[in-house]
Design an enzyme around this catalytic site. Structure first.
Site, PDB file in Angstrom:
ATOM      1  N   HIS A   9     -51.459  19.510   9.215  1.00  0.00           N
ATOM      2  CA  HIS A   9     -52.050  19.264  10.532  1.00  0.00           C
ATOM      3  C   HIS A   9     -51.448  17.970  11.060  1.00  0.00           C
ATOM      4  O   HIS A   9     -51.723  16.885  10.538  1.00  0.00           O
ATOM      5  CB  HIS A   9     -53.566  19.162  10.426  1.00  0.00           C
ATOM      6  CG  HIS A   9     -54.222  18.878  11.737  1.00  0.00           C
ATOM      7  ND1 HIS A   9     -54.354  19.829  12.710  1.00  0.00           N
ATOM      8  CD2 HIS A   9     -54.744  17.745  12.238  1.00  0.00           C
ATOM      9  CE1 HIS A   9     -54.940  19.290  13.764  1.00  0.00           C
ATOM     10  NE2 HIS A   9     -55.194  18.019  13.499  1.00  0.00           N
ATOM     11  N   LYS A  30     -52.736  12.591  18.785  1.00  0.00           N
ATOM     12  CA  LYS A  30     -51.406  13.098  18.416  1.00  0.00           C
ATOM     13  C   LYS A  30     -50.757  13.848  19.579  1.00  0.00           C
ATOM     14  O   LYS A  30     -49.636  13.534  19.984  1.00  0.00           O
ATOM     15  CB  LYS A  30     -51.506  14.008  17.182  1.00  0.00           C
ATOM     16  CG  LYS A  30     -52.017  13.298  15.935  1.00  0.00           C
ATOM     17  CD  LYS A  30     -52.189  14.223  14.756  1.00  0.00           C
ATOM     18  CE  LYS A  30     -53.266  15.266  14.928  1.00  0.00           C
ATOM     19  NZ  LYS A  30     -54.631  14.745  14.944  1.00  0.00           N
ATOM     20  N   ASP A  52     -50.066  20.432  16.443  1.00  0.00           N
ATOM     21  CA  ASP A  52     -51.196  20.921  15.672  1.00  0.00           C
ATOM     22  C   ASP A  52     -50.814  21.277  14.239  1.00  0.00           C
ATOM     23  O   ASP A  52     -51.492  20.871  13.312  1.00  0.00           O
ATOM     24  CB  ASP A  52     -51.890  22.105  16.346  1.00  0.00           C
ATOM     25  CG  ASP A  52     -53.191  22.453  15.651  1.00  0.00           C
ATOM     26  OD1 ASP A  52     -54.004  21.534  15.427  1.00  0.00           O
ATOM     27  OD2 ASP A  52     -53.395  23.629  15.304  1.00  0.00           O
ATOM     28  N   ARG A 107     -51.251  -6.554  12.738  1.00  0.00           N
ATOM     29  CA  ARG A 107     -50.472  -7.390  13.672  1.00  0.00           C
ATOM     30  C   ARG A 107     -49.033  -7.509  13.209  1.00  0.00           C
ATOM     31  O   ARG A 107     -48.104  -7.331  13.983  1.00  0.00           O
ATOM     32  CB  ARG A 107     -51.100  -8.781  13.774  1.00  0.00           C
ATOM     33  CG  ARG A 107     -52.411  -8.754  14.539  1.00  0.00           C
ATOM     34  CD  ARG A 107     -52.980 -10.135  14.700  1.00  0.00           C
ATOM     35  NE  ARG A 107     -52.080 -10.944  15.526  1.00  0.00           N
ATOM     36  CZ  ARG A 107     -52.040 -12.265  15.478  1.00  0.00           C
ATOM     37  NH1 ARG A 107     -52.829 -12.920  14.655  1.00  0.00           N
ATOM     38  NH2 ARG A 107     -51.223 -12.933  16.255  1.00  0.00           N
TER      39      ARG A 107
END
Length: 159
Positions: A9, A30, A52, A107
């Protein structure tokens, strides 16, 4: 690619011959990030590999990604449905992007790699809905596969 490999997936997008595998939980962005990257690329080089479900397998040239036949060329836009977009049949994954909540994006990230089907690929973490997410992803695809992660000075791409 033959029948070997695995289907996961995820979403996969190719930009100028380099593909990024977008992973994350449902609703992480996504498909949304892939769609924004395709729409923002006036050159037309950015194309969908799969949305997907992505089939991944080790190949001579690296980690190859393809779409299951039934999903080829389709991206799901939450709130709108399925949309046909420019597609590329196969691409080599050069970057894995884990889509995470904003507070989980480091970061200054330490080098990370994903091992998929025995292939080692650089991995970064992004928040898909940050306004600069598509630009950061495009830059990471341009720099990380060739020049690696930032050195001790923290500068991306080196001197």
């Amino acid at each position: 690619m033959s029948g070997n490999g695995t289907t996961i997936h995820a979403t996969c997008i190719a930009c100028g011959g380099r593909a990024a595998l977008l992973r994350g939980s449902p609703g992480a962005g996504k498909s949304d990030l892939a769609f924004r990257m395709i729409r923002a690329d006036a050159s037309g080089e950015t194309r969908l590999v799969a949305d997907d479900q992505v089939h991944l397998g080790a190949a001579e040239d690296g980690l190859a990604a393809t779409a299951p036949e039934a999903l080829t060329g389709l991206v799901e836009l939450r709130g709108l449905g399925l949309l046909r977009v420019p597609v590329i049949e196969r691409a080599v994954v050069r970057l894995v992007v884990e889509l995470v909540p904003r507070e989980d994006v480091p970061r200054l990230p330490a080098p990370e790699f994903a091992d998929i089907q025995g292939v080692r690929v650089p991995l970064i973490r992004l928040h898909a809905f940050d306004p600069t997410a598509a630009d950061k992803l495009r830059l990471a695809l341009e720099v990380l596969p060739d020049r690696g992660f930032p050195g001790e000075d923290g500068i991306l791409g080196g001197a």
